[in-house]
Design an enzyme around this catalytic site. Structure first.
Site, mmCIF file in Angstrom:
data_model
loop_
_atom_site.group_PDB
_atom_site.id
_atom_site.type_symbol
_atom_site.label_atom_id
_atom_site.label_comp_id
_atom_site.label_asym_id
_atom_site.label_seq_id
_atom_site.Cartn_x
_atom_site.Cartn_y
_atom_site.Cartn_z
ATOM 1 N N ALA A 30 -11.282 -18.190 -16.508
ATOM 2 C CA ALA A 30 -12.732 -17.989 -16.674
ATOM 3 C C ALA A 30 -13.110 -17.187 -17.914
ATOM 4 C CB ALA A 30 -13.299 -17.308 -15.430
ATOM 5 N N ARG A 33 -11.593 -19.349 -23.852
ATOM 6 C CA ARG A 33 -12.594 -20.025 -24.695
ATOM 7 C C ARG A 33 -13.360 -21.083 -23.894
ATOM 8 N NH1 ARG A 33 -8.481 -18.871 -28.534
ATOM 9 N NH2 ARG A 33 -7.182 -20.397 -27.453
ATOM 10 N N GLU A 56 -5.553 -14.679 -15.743
ATOM 11 C CA GLU A 56 -4.168 -14.273 -15.547
ATOM 12 C C GLU A 56 -4.150 -12.869 -14.920
ATOM 13 O OE1 GLU A 56 -1.724 -14.358 -19.048
ATOM 14 O OE2 GLU A 56 0.043 -14.718 -17.812
ATOM 15 N N PRO A 125 -7.664 -34.994 -20.459
ATOM 16 C CA PRO A 125 -7.314 -34.239 -21.659
ATOM 17 C C PRO A 125 -8.523 -33.928 -22.531
ATOM 18 C CG PRO A 125 -6.626 -36.516 -21.890
ATOM 19 C CD PRO A 125 -7.125 -36.347 -20.483
ATOM 20 N N HIS A 154 -7.469 -28.956 -35.164
ATOM 21 C CA HIS A 154 -7.986 -27.971 -34.205
ATOM 22 C C HIS A 154 -8.022 -26.555 -34.780
ATOM 23 C CE1 HIS A 154 -7.325 -31.121 -31.173
ATOM 24 N NE2 HIS A 154 -8.154 -30.421 -30.412
ATOM 25 N N LYS A 158 -5.066 -22.776 -30.911
ATOM 26 C CA LYS A 158 -4.749 -23.776 -29.883
ATOM 27 C C LYS A 158 -3.328 -23.558 -29.361
ATOM 28 C CE LYS A 158 -4.810 -28.684 -28.804
ATOM 29 N NZ LYS A 158 -5.098 -28.353 -27.402
HETATM 30 N N1 LIG Z 1 -9.951 -31.270 -21.486
HETATM 31 C C1 LIG Z 1 -10.732 -30.762 -22.422
HETATM 32 O O1 LIG Z 1 -11.819 -31.292 -22.725
HETATM 33 C C2 LIG Z 1 -10.314 -29.507 -23.131
HETATM 34 C C3 LIG Z 1 -9.102 -28.958 -22.841
HETATM 35 N N2 LIG Z 1 -8.720 -27.798 -23.400
HETATM 36 C C4 LIG Z 1 -7.455 -27.244 -22.925
HETATM 37 O O2 LIG Z 1 -7.744 -26.175 -22.025
HETATM 38 C C5 LIG Z 1 -6.693 -25.212 -22.076
HETATM 39 C C6 LIG Z 1 -7.281 -23.842 -22.350
HETATM 40 O O3 LIG Z 1 -7.845 -23.806 -23.639
HETATM 41 P P1 LIG Z 1 -8.636 -22.528 -24.163
HETATM 42 O O4 LIG Z 1 -9.778 -22.239 -23.275
HETATM 43 O O5 LIG Z 1 -8.867 -22.736 -25.599
HETATM 44 O O6 LIG Z 1 -7.494 -21.399 -23.986
HETATM 45 P P2 LIG Z 1 -7.678 -19.820 -23.831
HETATM 46 O O7 LIG Z 1 -6.343 -19.227 -24.166
HETATM 47 O O8 LIG Z 1 -8.882 -19.356 -24.561
HETATM 48 O O9 LIG Z 1 -7.957 -19.620 -22.265
HETATM 49 C C7 LIG Z 1 -6.982 -19.716 -21.276
HETATM 50 C C8 LIG Z 1 -7.354 -18.741 -20.188
HETATM 51 O O10 LIG Z 1 -6.499 -18.935 -19.074
HETATM 52 C C9 LIG Z 1 -6.136 -17.657 -18.579
HETATM 53 N N3 LIG Z 1 -4.912 -17.758 -17.785
HETATM 54 C C10 LIG Z 1 -3.624 -17.726 -18.195
HETATM 55 N N4 LIG Z 1 -2.800 -17.852 -17.134
HETATM 56 C C11 LIG Z 1 -3.600 -17.947 -16.037
HETATM 57 C C12 LIG Z 1 -3.338 -18.103 -14.657
HETATM 58 N N5 LIG Z 1 -2.091 -18.167 -14.169
HETATM 59 N N6 LIG Z 1 -4.403 -18.201 -13.792
HETATM 60 C C13 LIG Z 1 -5.660 -18.112 -14.260
HETATM 61 N N7 LIG Z 1 -5.971 -17.961 -15.570
HETATM 62 C C14 LIG Z 1 -4.943 -17.894 -16.441
HETATM 63 C C15 LIG Z 1 -5.986 -16.816 -19.846
HETATM 64 O O11 LIG Z 1 -6.022 -15.449 -19.525
HETATM 65 P P3 LIG Z 1 -5.254 -14.393 -20.514
HETATM 66 O O12 LIG Z 1 -5.898 -14.576 -21.853
HETATM 67 O O13 LIG Z 1 -5.522 -13.096 -19.847
HETATM 68 O O14 LIG Z 1 -3.814 -14.817 -20.504
HETATM 69 C C16 LIG Z 1 -7.215 -17.279 -20.627
HETATM 70 O O15 LIG Z 1 -8.375 -16.576 -20.222
HETATM 71 C C17 LIG Z 1 -5.707 -25.721 -23.136
HETATM 72 O O16 LIG Z 1 -4.688 -26.471 -22.501
HETATM 73 C C18 LIG Z 1 -6.579 -26.636 -23.985
HETATM 74 O O17 LIG Z 1 -5.850 -27.601 -24.661
HETATM 75 C C19 LIG Z 1 -9.506 -27.139 -24.290
HETATM 76 C C20 LIG Z 1 -10.704 -27.662 -24.659
HETATM 77 C C21 LIG Z 1 -11.225 -28.895 -24.108
HETATM 78 O O1 LIG Z 2 -7.273 -26.651 -27.108
HETATM 79 C C1 LIG Z 2 -8.350 -27.207 -27.442
HETATM 80 O O2 LIG Z 2 -9.223 -26.635 -28.086
HETATM 81 C C2 LIG Z 2 -8.573 -28.606 -27.015
HETATM 82 N N1 LIG Z 2 -7.725 -29.151 -26.226
HETATM 83 C C3 LIG Z 2 -7.776 -30.467 -25.701
HETATM 84 C C4 LIG Z 2 -6.604 -31.284 -26.204
HETATM 85 O O3 LIG Z 2 -5.511 -30.731 -26.391
HETATM 86 O O4 LIG Z 2 -6.765 -32.484 -26.386
HETATM 87 C C5 LIG Z 2 -9.117 -31.125 -25.918
HETATM 88 C C6 LIG Z 2 -9.759 -30.796 -27.224
HETATM 89 O O5 LIG Z 2 -9.069 -31.448 -28.226
HETATM 90 C C7 LIG Z 2 -9.799 -29.288 -27.457
#
Ligand SMILES: NC(=O)C1=CN([C@@H]2O[C@H](COP(=O)(O)OP(=O)(O)OC[C@H]3O[C@@H](n4cnc5c(N)ncnc54)[C@H](OP(=O)(O)O)[C@@H]3O)[C@@H](O)[C@H]2O)C=CC1
Ligand SMILES: O=C(O)C1=N[C@H](C(=O)O)C[C@H](O)C1
Length: 268
Positions: A30, A33, A56, A125, A154, A158
């Site tokens: 939560a 990003r 986490e 994804p 990206h 990432k």
């Molecule tokens: N499907 C889509 O459209 C998109 C997918 N993504 C994907 O989403 C994922 C996250 O991206 P992003 O938000 O940039 O990453 P971030 O690193 O900004 O966020 C990840 C969050 O998850 C938390 N976290 C880590 N481990 C746990 C756990 N066991 N339980 C609960 N929370 C946990 C982290 O906490 P802490 O920092 O304290 O470790 C952090 O707040 C990536 O795999 C990315 O590729 C991203 C954008 C779009």
């Molecule tokens: O980590 C990101 O930012 C994103 N992750 C997803 C991916 O790996 O495809 C979706 C988007 O590209 C943003």
């Protein structure tokens, strides 16, 4: 057809008058990003109620204790499977944006869901409508071009490379090529420096750029004799993923089992 809300005297006996119940939503990751953006979007939606925020180190049982009906997971590829397992065990449906799923992991999730006919999991994804359309267009066009390569670009923080979207796009293109009986791509794969030709995903080269200033972008380049076709999608802001995420949250209760990609939710 027009509809109107019945007045109390038109209501069937025993029917509760008022707004439909809101969907209780928990967000994993939560404060990340994406998680931050999801929290904002859920809070802004009248039909959804944010009941738990987990990061986490937080107690995962919070989402169950808070009565979440749907959990949204944007965490990390190395923790997402444990989160999904937990939610399925607790009869909570999941909307998963976290990347890193191969066929084996998807099959494992499908297996976990078998004894749970009322639980749904969607793993996508990319929740950006434009990105989903780009994948579909690439799939359609692939059979007409001997060469296809993918460049994903990206932000520098990432967690993975190549992106989940690029891997899925490459797999869809590769499947379309196979279905059309296309031979292997004619492009030279030799590189004088390791990595120069990108990663090989089922015969499709995928190149990953990480650059300050970017958010999430992808180009699919297709080539035939004397012409190229370039498909490009740009997410300039994480708000671009929210309509897809909210659609999935609203729909997942009606879609038990495993769904991969948001395409079917969009009627594609
Ligand atoms: N499907 C889509 O459209 C998109 C997918 N993504 C994907 O989403 C994922 C996250 O991206 P992003 O938000 O940039 O990453 P971030 O690193 O900004 O966020 C990840 C969050 O998850 C938390 N976290 C880590 N481990 C746990 C756990 N066991 N339980 C609960 N929370 C946990 C982290 O906490 P802490 O920092 O304290 O470790 C952090 O707040 C990536 O795999 C990315 O590729 C991203 C954008 C779009
Ligand atoms: O980590 C990101 O930012 C994103 N992750 C997803 C991916 O790996 O495809 C979706 C988007 O590209 C943003």
């Amino acid at each position: 057809m027009t509809t109107s809300t019945p007045t109390p005297d038109q209501q069937a006996p025993g029917t509760v008058v008022g707004e439909p119940p809101r969907i209780s939503v928990g967000v994993l990751g939560a404060r990340g990003r994406m998680g931050t953006e999801v929290v904002k979007a859920v809070n802004a939606a009248d039909d959804l109620e944010l009941v738990a925020m987990v990061d986490e180190g937080d107690w995962l049982f919070n989402v169950a204790d808070a009565g979440a009906q749907v959990v949204v997971d944007f965490t990390r590829p190395d923790v997402v499977m444990d989160n999904i397992r937990f939610c399925i065990d607790q009869n909570i449906s999941c909307v998963v944006g976290t990347t890193g799923f191969d066929e084996q992991k998807l099959a494992t999730v499908a297996e976990w869901l078998e004894p749970k006919p009322d639980v749904g999991v969607v793993i996508a994804p990319n929740f950006g409508i434009g990105a989903i359309l780009l994948m579909r267009f690439a799939q359609e066009a692939a059979r007409f071009f001997p060469s296809t390569e993918i460049v994903e670009l990206h932000h520098p923080n990432k967690v993975d490379a190549p992106s989940g979207t690029a891997v899925r796009t490459a797999r869809l293109v590769a499947a379309a090529r196979r279905a059309a009986g296309l031979p292997a791509s004619p492009d030279a794969t030799t590189d004088s420096l390791p990595g120069a030709r990108g990663a090989d995903v089922e015969g499709v080269a995928v190149h990953a750029v990480r650059l300050t200033g970017l958010v999430a972008h992808q180009e699919v380049l297709m080539g035939a004799a004397g012409e190229t076709l370039t498909l490009r999608h740009d997410s300039y802001d994480r708000a671009s993923f929210m309509p897809g995420v909210l659609l999935a949250v609203r729909e997942i209760g009606r879609r038990p089992g495993l769904t991969v990609g948001l395409e079917s939710f969009l009627g594609l």
